[in-house]
Design a protein around this motif. Structure first.
Motif, PDB file in Angstrom:
ATOM      1  N   UNK A 132      18.126-106.807  58.161  1.00 19.98           N
ATOM      2  CA  UNK A 132      16.814-106.989  58.762  1.00 19.98           C
ATOM      3  C   UNK A 132      15.743-107.358  57.756  1.00 19.98           C
ATOM      4  N   UNK A 133      16.105-108.170  56.755  1.00 18.90           N
ATOM      5  CA  UNK A 133      15.145-108.511  55.706  1.00 18.90           C
ATOM      6  C   UNK A 133      14.169-109.611  56.121  1.00 18.90           C
ATOM      7  N   UNK A 134      14.357-110.159  57.281  1.00 27.44           N
ATOM      8  CA  UNK A 134      13.305-110.955  57.916  1.00 27.44           C
ATOM      9  C   UNK A 134      12.968-112.277  57.274  1.00 27.44           C
ATOM     10  N   UNK A 135      13.865-112.842  56.452  1.00 29.08           N
ATOM     11  CA  UNK A 135      13.570-114.120  55.817  1.00 29.08           C
ATOM     12  C   UNK A 135      12.598-114.041  54.661  1.00 29.08           C
ATOM     13  N   UNK A 136      12.342-112.824  54.153  1.00 31.87           N
ATOM     14  CA  UNK A 136      11.435-112.625  53.013  1.00 31.87           C
ATOM     15  C   UNK A 136      12.259-112.535  51.734  1.00 31.87           C
ATOM     16  N   UNK A 137      12.024-113.466  50.797  1.00 27.90           N
ATOM     17  CA  UNK A 137      12.893-113.566  49.624  1.00 27.90           C
ATOM     18  C   UNK A 137      12.067-113.716  48.354  1.00 27.90           C
ATOM     19  N   UNK A 138      12.418-112.958  47.318  1.00 31.16           N
ATOM     20  CA  UNK A 138      11.814-113.085  45.988  1.00 31.16           C
ATOM     21  C   UNK A 138      12.907-113.463  44.999  1.00 31.16           C
ATOM     22  N   UNK A 162      11.587-122.529  51.421  1.00 32.12           N
ATOM     23  CA  UNK A 162      10.768-122.752  52.613  1.00 32.12           C
ATOM     24  C   UNK A 162      10.127-121.445  53.080  1.00 32.12           C
ATOM     25  N   UNK A 163       8.911-121.564  53.598  1.00 29.47           N
ATOM     26  CA  UNK A 163       8.193-120.391  54.078  1.00 29.47           C
ATOM     27  C   UNK A 163       7.839-120.611  55.544  1.00 29.47           C
ATOM     28  N   UNK A 164       8.671-120.060  56.405  1.00 32.50           N
ATOM     29  CA  UNK A 164       8.414-120.144  57.832  1.00 32.50           C
ATOM     30  C   UNK A 164       7.272-119.192  58.210  1.00 32.50           C
ATOM     31  N   UNK A 165       6.753-119.376  59.396  1.00 32.05           N
ATOM     32  CA  UNK A 165       5.666-118.524  59.873  1.00 32.05           C
ATOM     33  C   UNK A 165       6.113-117.061  59.891  1.00 32.05           C
TER      34      UNK A 165
END
Length: 514
Positions: A132-138, A162-165
């Motif tokens: 459930x990391x929600x597409x947030x990546x570092x 890419x940074x989706x909404x």
């Protein structure tokens, strides 16, 4: 009657009264490139565990290592486990480790290999779904700067930048930020072509240290100091970062770079900016950066490089009861090198607050002790109604901020010696973090990694600051490169070469002995 934390629905791993790091990161994936290096083993992975142990990472957190190893996920988990056991600052707790280890993955591969990046992309997608990391990546680039462009280009090509909404993608860069102004600008061009500036985090771990941030509190929370924080009262400023070790096994990195590029360009010039900047309207990132940039833009290298710069390199000898090798005797160092292991420079700031106040910056290896400090030396009283013998041991008043290892603040002033008619001697008034607070300071990388995951950028220099710092240092490096003589040798366990003492003596000053 007080309700237990668990009964109130609080996170049982974190005390809500702990205000040291009150914000918890949201669900995300942290990817470390170069995960087998010393930085990752000794700092990054232990810091991640310490954050989890403090309850500052969410259940939806994942850690991915990328390196040239044929490891399975469990092999990497064992590496992380061992690093945590050896280097973590907080106690090892099985329940914390179990939750953290469930999100640990490893991707074997080569930087520049598209198949490897596809495997990374698939692993991250699997974690987004399973954790459930929600597409947030570092993406933490703990790799040589020469590989940055390859990595960021591949992240773009495979859709990982890419940074989706409602989602974010960030990149973390370790110093050095280039090796001169031109390369720093090229590095910024490469990274900014893929990531917006708000998503680029340049790590300077010194800015995460508690005492560095206490400098802001000392200046702007106290009316006591700010009225004398200017050229009406300050005579000169000394900023020191000394190490008592040599280069160790870093010959391949250090030689050809030198300690001025390694330390002065980033750490010491950032400390200068924080010391000299005007009060920001708030501590938001944009306001802090604006004030630091103003100071760095007003700072200039010395007009006479021969008089106000010094460089040296340690020779072999005895230090701390042990025989140590000189720089030229270190493994992997060529005999023809002119790389310095000690550097000292004078910087002047052309603005109303600091005109006429020299800032002396010095750093070196194999010095007497490991210490980092900022020392403001104040002007002498214009009139002393004492006989000369009464004040012969009186130097100048000083305010010293000790950044490491003994964090605190010292105020040095003159006081009367008991029992004498009138004799003034220097004394110290000392504040130590360890003796004044029961809370322990978070390690710098803990704070900085958390800020990356939160998207909070005040402690990270932007490319404008990096370029301004190179504009100060580049002329000095060019001057040293033009010299026919090598750096001056100095004894291990001392405070550097004779030319550094002569540099201050020309201005009527002496270096502090921390």
């Amino acid at each position: 009657m007080t309700t237990p934390l668990a009964a109130r629905g609080a996170n049982p791993l974190r005390d809500p009264l702990d205000r040291r790091m009150p914000r918890i990161a949201g669900p995300c994936v942290l990817v470390i490139f170069g995960v087998t290096g010393d930085l990752s083993t000794k700092k990054l992975m232990p810091a991640v565990y310490d954050l989890a142990n403090r309850g500052l990472l969410p259940p939806g957190f994942a850690l991915v290592g990328f390196a040239r190893r044929e490891w399975e996920h469990q092999d990497f988990a064992k590496i992380v486990h061992d690093a945590v056991r050896q280097h973590a600052r907080t106690p090892f707790r099985e329940e914390v480790w179990k939750q953290l280890s469930e999100g640990i993955r490893f991707v074997p591969g080569e930087i520049g290999d598209d198949d490897s990046v596809r495997r990374l992309r698939d692993t991250i997608s699997e974690l987004d779904e399973a954790r459930g990391t929600g597409g947030n990546h570092a993406f933490y680039l703990s790799i040589p700067p020469g590989l940055f462009q390859t990595v960021v280009d591949q992240l773009r090509e495979h859709g990982l930048a890419e940074q989706q909404s409602g989602q974010w993608s960030r990149v973390v860069i370790e110093k050095p930020f280039g090796h001169d102004l031109a390369s720093a600008r090229e590095l910024n061009r490469v990274v900014s072509s893929v990531f917006p500036s708000s998503s680029v985090f340049r790590i300077d771990h010194y800015l995460g240290k508690e005492t560095v941030q206490n400098l802001l509190a000392l200046r702007f929370a106290n009316q006591l100091f700010e009225p004398v924080w200017n050229n009406n009262y300050v005579d000169h400023v000394q900023i020191t970062m000394a190490e008592d070790i040599g280069i160790g096994g870093r010959a391949g990195y250090f030689d050809g770079i030198g300690i001025a590029r390694d330390v002065i360009q980033n750490h010491l010039l950032q400390l200068l900016a924080l010391t000299a900047m005007e009060e920001p309207t708030s501590f938001e990132a944009a306001q802090l950066r604006a004030e630091k940039q103003k100071v760095l833009a007003a700072a200039r290298p010395p007009e006479r490089m021969d008089l106000h710069t010094a460089r040296g390199r340690y020779r072999g000898g005895w230090q701390g009861g042990a025989k140590v090798a000189g720089y030229l005797e270190e493994k992997g160092i060529p005999a023809s090198t002119t790389t310095e292991t000690y550097a000292a420079i004078r910087v002047d700031i052309d603005n109303r607050r600091w005109a006429g106040v020299p800032f002396y910056l010095r750093t070196g290896k194999r010095l007497a002790r490991r210490v980092t400090e900022i020392a403001l030396g104040f002007k002498r009283a214009p009139h002393l109604p004492f006989t000369a013998t009464d004040t012969e041991e009186l130097g100048y008043n000083a305010l010293v901020l000790r950044i490491q290892p003994d964090e605190g603040v010292t105020l040095r002033f003159g006081a009367k010696v008991p029992g004498t008619q009138m004799e003034i001697r220097e004394v110290n008034m000392d504040f130590a973090y360890g003796g004044s607070f029961t809370e322990s300071s978070p390690e710098a990388y803990e704070r900085l990694i958390l800020d990356v995951l939160l998207g909070d950028p005040p402690l990270f220099p932007q490319h404008e600051e990096v370029e301004l710092s190179w504009q100060i240092l580049d002329p000095i490096l060019d001057y040293w490169a033009s010299l026919d003589t090598p750096p001056e040798d100095y004894e291990p366990g001392g405070w550097g070469p004779t030319c550094a003492n002569e540099m201050l003596a020309r201005d009527g000053h002496v270096w502090r002995r921390p």
